[in-house]
Each structure stands twice: as structure tokens, then as C-alpha cells.
Write an enzyme that holds these catalytic residues in place. Structure first.
Site, PDB file in Angstrom:
ATOM      1  N   ALA A   1       5.122   4.595  -3.942  1.00  0.00           N
ATOM      2  CA  ALA A   1       5.112   3.837  -5.195  1.00  0.00           C
ATOM      3  C   ALA A   1       4.028   4.390  -6.126  1.00  0.00           C
ATOM      4  O   ALA A   1       4.263   4.593  -7.320  1.00  0.00           O
ATOM      5  CB  ALA A   1       4.873   2.356  -4.904  1.00  0.00           C
TER       6      ALA A   1
ATOM      7  N   GLN B   1       0.824  -1.218   0.000  1.00  0.00           N
ATOM      8  CA  GLN B   1       0.000   0.000   0.000  1.00  0.00           C
ATOM      9  C   GLN B   1       0.858   1.269   0.000  1.00  0.00           C
ATOM     10  O   GLN B   1       0.480   2.283   0.593  1.00  0.00           O
ATOM     11  CB  GLN B   1      -0.961  -0.007   1.185  1.00  0.00           C
ATOM     12  CG  GLN B   1      -2.187  -0.873   0.954  1.00  0.00           C
ATOM     13  CD  GLN B   1      -2.999  -0.419  -0.249  1.00  0.00           C
ATOM     14  OE1 GLN B   1      -3.169   0.775  -0.488  1.00  0.00           O
ATOM     15  NE2 GLN B   1      -3.488  -1.379  -1.021  1.00  0.00           N
ATOM     16  N   SER B   2       1.998   1.220  -0.662  1.00  0.00           N
ATOM     17  CA  SER B   2       2.912   2.372  -0.673  1.00  0.00           C
ATOM     18  C   SER B   2       2.319   3.581  -1.401  1.00  0.00           C
ATOM     19  O   SER B   2       1.968   3.497  -2.581  1.00  0.00           O
ATOM     20  CB  SER B   2       4.222   1.959  -1.352  1.00  0.00           C
ATOM     21  OG  SER B   2       5.025   3.094  -1.592  1.00  0.00           O
ATOM     22  N   ASN B   3       2.247   4.709  -0.688  1.00  0.00           N
ATOM     23  CA  ASN B   3       1.868   5.969  -1.331  1.00  0.00           C
ATOM     24  C   ASN B   3       2.981   6.450  -2.243  1.00  0.00           C
ATOM     25  O   ASN B   3       2.739   7.047  -3.288  1.00  0.00           O
ATOM     26  CB  ASN B   3       1.614   7.054  -0.286  1.00  0.00           C
ATOM     27  CG  ASN B   3       0.524   6.668   0.689  1.00  0.00           C
ATOM     28  OD1 ASN B   3      -0.601   6.424   0.284  1.00  0.00           O
ATOM     29  ND2 ASN B   3       0.870   6.594   1.972  1.00  0.00           N
TER      30      ASN B   3
END
Ligand SMILES: *Cc1c(COP(=O)(O)O)cnc(C)c1O
Length: 333
Positions: free
Chosen positions: A86, A82-84
Site C-alpha cells: 500500500a 502495515q502494508s508495504n
């Protein structure tokens, strides 16, 4: 150092014109009243305008400029599922017309939700790190692309090297200008701190301009000693990039590691309460991993009496709201 002199050093790095800046600065009257502590304002980097917004766009303006200088043909980075970061890197690559490869933590989830759903709209190719450490997996995948004849540009975890963090030196300048225009003063900035580029950049900016505002990082993932080493390392890289005549050692930084709870991405009552409080007093969204924890930390500090009533503090909203949907079950609990 004067604002103009610092801006000239930053301009030499030729950051790209991505996103919408300055981001809004606004007072939070009802939250202030509800918490009964200092006067609280907000800096809306959740409205930075590209790919759903967030703090990473500021770093990517500097990093992607370097990718173009190197004539890279693919942008790569890594992060949690859930990387913002990325997601914002994928939107930046799309904006520049470059392919993007993301190396995300763990294994493919059953469905696509939150940031991972958006990564796919931006047409990023996702490779899974499995149980490999993220940076190790990223460098291995970069090596594969290289051997296939590509020129990959590797954006580090969180975009947090000295070049990326220059985006937050500029962010402090942006704030200084807004403060000056509105004759305001903040005794403290409170910000979620994880890979460290945001806090390191803001702290270097504050020090360079001799501002009296304290930059307080609410640690999201690490105990303070580890985070301080990261912050000092990034600050040293910024110093080299901008040719600054001061050094900020590990003991310069202010961080709070009392709100780590069950660890990175583990949602508890602290985050749930903070998200509901901001939503119900101001109609604004915080996210479960970063800004919910940082706001929960600010609420905890206020309860402990860490600020006087006549202080004015700034909550730096770093974005992250797309992950609300991926954490729906934990948030309703
Ligand atoms: C990445 C991120 C942070 C932390 O910023 P760092 O520069 O990694 O310390 C805070 N909030 C959100 C929403 C983020 O995505």
C-alpha cells in the site's frame, strides 16, 4: 529463450520508468561465516528507490502503466494496516500526480507509525475495511468511486496479478545479466512469498531462460498447497501476457511452509533472531513480517543441512523495513 527475446516481450507492456534498477547484488561474507553453510549473497530490492523501496515497485511499473493507458483518475489498492505494498502504491501515485485511495485492514490505529505514517506523507486517502475481507472492501470502495463519476484503477492485493508479476520476470532477467557480467552462479534464490507475484515472476523468468537456479519461496502466510495454487494461477496469467509456450503447474514451485509460526505478522524468536543476526553481521536491516521470516527460514534450512558448503545462494531482500518501527515492542521482547 534468449534474454533479448524475453525482454522484447516485456517491453511490449511498456512498463514505466519508476525506481532505480538494477538493484545491487552483493556478497554477505560475515553472515556466511557466522552461519557456516553455503556462500550467501543478497539482492537489494529494499533499495528499489521509490517511497522507501521494496519489491512492489517492480510490479507497479507494469500496473501503473496500464492505469495511465486506461486514463484512470485514481489509483486504489488494499493491504494490512502495515502494508508495504500500500505504501509503495501510494508513492507511485504521488510520483504520477494521481490521487490514491488505500483500503487498509481493520480499524484506524491510535497513532500513525511505520508504513501507515508514510502513506499519509504520500497523501493517500485511507479507508478502513473493518471486518470486511480486504479484496471485497476494495471492490466495494471502487464501486463507490465509480458511481461518483471517477475512473478508479484497482491494483490487486500485493500487486499480484499476471501483469504485476511481469516485473519479477524482468527482475530475473536483471539478475541473469548481473550474474553473467560477474561470472557467478547461484544454486538457489530464497525469497519471502506471500501473495505470490514475486515468486511466480522469478520462477517464470528462470524457466524461460532455462536457468538452473532453484527459486525457493519461504511462505509468509499460507500453507504450501494454497500458495502453490496462487503461484500457478499467476504464472498462467503471465504466460498469457507474454505469450510464452510453456505452463508451470502447481507442482513446479518450491515453497517452504515450516516457518509460519503464529501466522501473518506475528513476530517470534525466528524473526527477532534473523533481524539481529543480519544487523550484527552485515549492518543491514530485515523487516519483522517478510524478510525477517524468510531469513529465519534460510537460517533454519542451513541448520538442517539443506545446502552444501560449496553452494552459493541468493537471499532476495524484498524490503519492508519501515514496519520495523511499528513492531518496536514485539521486536525488543
Ligand atoms: C509483499 C512483500 C513480500 C511478498 O511478495 P509477494 O509478491 O506478495 O509474494 C515480501 N517481502 C516484502 C517486504 C513485501 O512487502
Amino acid at each position: 529463450m534468449e534474454i533479448e527475446a524475453l525482454m522484447q516481450r516485456l517491453a511490449r507492456l511498456e512498463p514505466l520508468d519508476l525506481g532505480h534498477f538494477p538493484t545491487p547484488l552483493a556478497s554477505l561474507g560475515r553472515l556466511t561465516e557466522t552461519l557456516g553453510g553455503p556462500e550467501i549473497w543478497i539482492k537489494r530490492d529494499d533499495l528499489s528507490g521509490l517511497g522507501g523501496g521494496g519489491n512492489k515497485i517492480r510490479k507497479l511499473r507494469y500496473l501503473a502503466a496500464e492505469a495511465l493507458r486506461q486514463e484512470s483518475d485514481v489509483i486504489m489498492t488494499t493491504g494490512a494496516q502495515q502494508s508495504n505494498h500500500a505504501r509503495q502504491t501510494a508513492s507511485t501515485a504521488a510520483r504520477l500526480g494521481l490521487p490514491c485511495v488505500l483500503v487498509l485492514g481493520g480499524n484506524p490505529p491510535a497513532g500513525a507509525q511505520g508504513n501507515y505514517l508514510l502513506d499519509r506523507f504520500f497523501d493517500a486517502e485511507v479507508r478502513w475495511a473493518g471486518d470486511r475481507p480486504l479484496m471485497k472492501a476494495l471492490l466495494a470502495e471502487a464501486e463507490v468511486l465509480h458511481s461518483e463519476g471517477h475512473r478508479p484503477f484497482v491494483v490487486p492485493y500485493g500487486g499480484s496479478n499476471g501483469l504485476g508479476a511481469c516485473g519479477f520476470v524482468e527482475a530475473f532477467v536483471e539478475l541473469a545479466r548481473q550474474i553473467k557480467a560477474r561470472a557467478l552462479h547461484f544454486t538457489a534464490v530464497i525469497v519471502a512469498s506471500s501473495s505470490g507475484g514475486t515468486q511466480a515472476g522469478l520462477s517464470v523468468g528462470a524457466h524461460a531462460l532455462k536457468a538452473t537456479t532453484r527459486v525457493i519461496g519461504i511462505s509468509i502466510a499460507e500453507k504450501s498447497p494454497t500458495l502453490h495454487r496462487q503461484l500457478a494461477d499467476i504464472a498462467a496469467q503471465i504466460q498469457t501476457r507474454l505469450d510464452l509456450d510453456f505452463e508451470l503447474g502447481a507442482d513446479h514451485f518450491l515453497t517452504i511452509d515450516d516457518y509460519l509460526g503464529g501466522g501473518y505478522g506475528v513476530v517470534s524468536d525466528l524473526e527477532r533472531r534473523a533481524i539481529r543476526t543480519l544487523a550484527q553481521t552485515e549492518g543491514l536491516l530485515a523487516d519483522p513480517v517478510y524478510t525477517g521470516r524468510a531469513l529465519g527460514g534460510l537460517m533454519g534450512l542451513i541448520r538442517k543441512g539443506a545446502f552444501r558448503h560449496d553452494e552459493r545462494v541468493l537471499f532476495w531482500h524484498t524490503g519492508g523495513t519501515p514496519s520495523l518501527y511499528a513492531y518496536a515492542e514485539e521486536l525488543i521482547a
